[in-house]
Write an enzyme that holds these catalytic residues in place. Structure first.
Site, PDB file in Angstrom:
ATOM      1  N   ILE A 159       1.166   5.577  -1.408  1.00 13.62           N
ATOM      2  CA  ILE A 159       0.689   6.778  -2.088  1.00 13.62           C
ATOM      3  C   ILE A 159       1.929   7.451  -2.663  1.00 13.62           C
ATOM      4  O   ILE A 159       2.940   7.617  -1.969  1.00 13.62           O
ATOM      5  CB  ILE A 159      -0.032   7.735  -1.108  1.00 13.62           C
ATOM      6  CG1 ILE A 159      -1.233   7.042  -0.430  1.00 13.62           C
ATOM      7  CG2 ILE A 159      -0.462   9.020  -1.817  1.00 13.62           C
ATOM      8  CD1 ILE A 159      -2.348   6.589  -1.344  1.00 13.62           C
ATOM      9  N   LEU A 184      -0.771   5.127  11.177  1.00 15.94           N
ATOM     10  CA  LEU A 184      -1.951   5.056  10.309  1.00 15.94           C
ATOM     11  C   LEU A 184      -2.686   3.736  10.536  1.00 15.94           C
ATOM     12  O   LEU A 184      -3.901   3.718  10.766  1.00 15.94           O
ATOM     13  CB  LEU A 184      -1.547   5.183   8.841  1.00 15.94           C
ATOM     14  CG  LEU A 184      -2.650   4.879   7.826  1.00 15.94           C
ATOM     15  CD1 LEU A 184      -3.736   5.944   7.860  1.00 15.94           C
ATOM     16  CD2 LEU A 184      -2.071   4.746   6.430  1.00 15.94           C
ATOM     17  N   TYR A 185      -1.970   2.624  10.471  1.00 12.24           N
ATOM     18  CA  TYR A 185      -2.612   1.318  10.623  1.00 12.24           C
ATOM     19  C   TYR A 185      -3.217   1.146  12.009  1.00 12.24           C
ATOM     20  O   TYR A 185      -4.312   0.604  12.148  1.00 12.24           O
ATOM     21  CB  TYR A 185      -1.621   0.191  10.307  1.00 12.24           C
ATOM     22  CG  TYR A 185      -1.143   0.207   8.873  1.00 12.24           C
ATOM     23  CD1 TYR A 185      -2.028   0.369   7.816  1.00 12.24           C
ATOM     24  CD2 TYR A 185       0.201   0.075   8.567  1.00 12.24           C
ATOM     25  CE1 TYR A 185      -1.591   0.399   6.501  1.00 12.24           C
ATOM     26  CE2 TYR A 185       0.653   0.098   7.250  1.00 12.24           C
ATOM     27  CZ  TYR A 185      -0.247   0.259   6.228  1.00 12.24           C
ATOM     28  OH  TYR A 185       0.181   0.287   4.930  1.00 12.24           O
ATOM     29  N   PHE A 222       0.869  -1.171   0.000  1.00 10.15           N
ATOM     30  CA  PHE A 222       0.000   0.000   0.000  1.00 10.15           C
ATOM     31  C   PHE A 222       0.904   1.218   0.000  1.00 10.15           C
ATOM     32  O   PHE A 222       1.736   1.375   0.890  1.00 10.15           O
ATOM     33  CB  PHE A 222      -0.919   0.001   1.224  1.00 10.15           C
ATOM     34  CG  PHE A 222      -1.779   1.229   1.356  1.00 10.15           C
ATOM     35  CD1 PHE A 222      -2.595   1.646   0.319  1.00 10.15           C
ATOM     36  CD2 PHE A 222      -1.777   1.967   2.530  1.00 10.15           C
ATOM     37  CE1 PHE A 222      -3.392   2.781   0.440  1.00 10.15           C
ATOM     38  CE2 PHE A 222      -2.573   3.097   2.665  1.00 10.15           C
ATOM     39  CZ  PHE A 222      -3.378   3.499   1.628  1.00 10.15           C
TER      40      PHE A 222
END
Length: 156
Positions: free
Chosen positions: A79, A123-124, A77
């Site tokens: 960005i 984040l996770y 994952f």
């Protein structure tokens, strides 16, 4: 924002391969070119392009579904560095969790990340992923394993 996910195809794979994280993040994740090859040749994974409207902003790869454990791996994952800091990671992670749960009716989602990738860890954790104590040493970047129990998911 018009966020959507689509499988990587013959039409967009070069653009996906060209996406990159910031230079200081490269130690934390395999390149998209490596991940695309892995999904193609190992056959257990699917590569996804992450779009905002017509603009490609990120990449994800999932696979290794276990019917027995009712689990799936969100194996990559990212960005692109040009779009970081705009809230895409949270929005796309929410979309990816929903997508995987709907597609597989899975009870668990696993991922691994470099132990020094503190921003990703935060984040996770904000989505209720928790460290399992396991190490994922498959591939060029070893990482700590995190698990999300779908019935415990908390969306930030």
């Amino acid at each position: 924002m018009n966020l959507h996910i689509c499988e990587v195809t013959v039409h967009n794979w070069r653009s996906v391969a060209a996406l990159d994280v910031a230079a200081e993040q490269r130690q934390f994740i395999e390149s998209n070119a490596f991940s695309l090859a892995e999904s193609l040749y190992e056959g257990n994974a699917t590569s996804l392009a992450l779009y905002d409207g017509e603009t490609l902003v990120g990449y994800a790869m999932y696979g290794w579904y276990s019917e027995k454990n009712e689990s799936i791996w969100l194996d990559r994952f990212m960005i692109d560095h040009n779009f970081q800091g705009n809230g895409y990671a949270k929005r796309f992670l929410h979309l990816l969790i929903s997508y995987l749960q709907e597609k597989y009716q899975c009870k668990k989602i696993y991922l691994s990340l470099h132990p020094n990738n503190k921003l990703a860890m935060k984040l996770y954790e904000s989505f209720s992923f928790r460290l399992t104590g396991d190490i994922d040493d498959e591939g060029p970047v070893a990482g700590v394993v995190m698990e999300l129990l779908i019935d415990k998911v908390k969306l930030p």
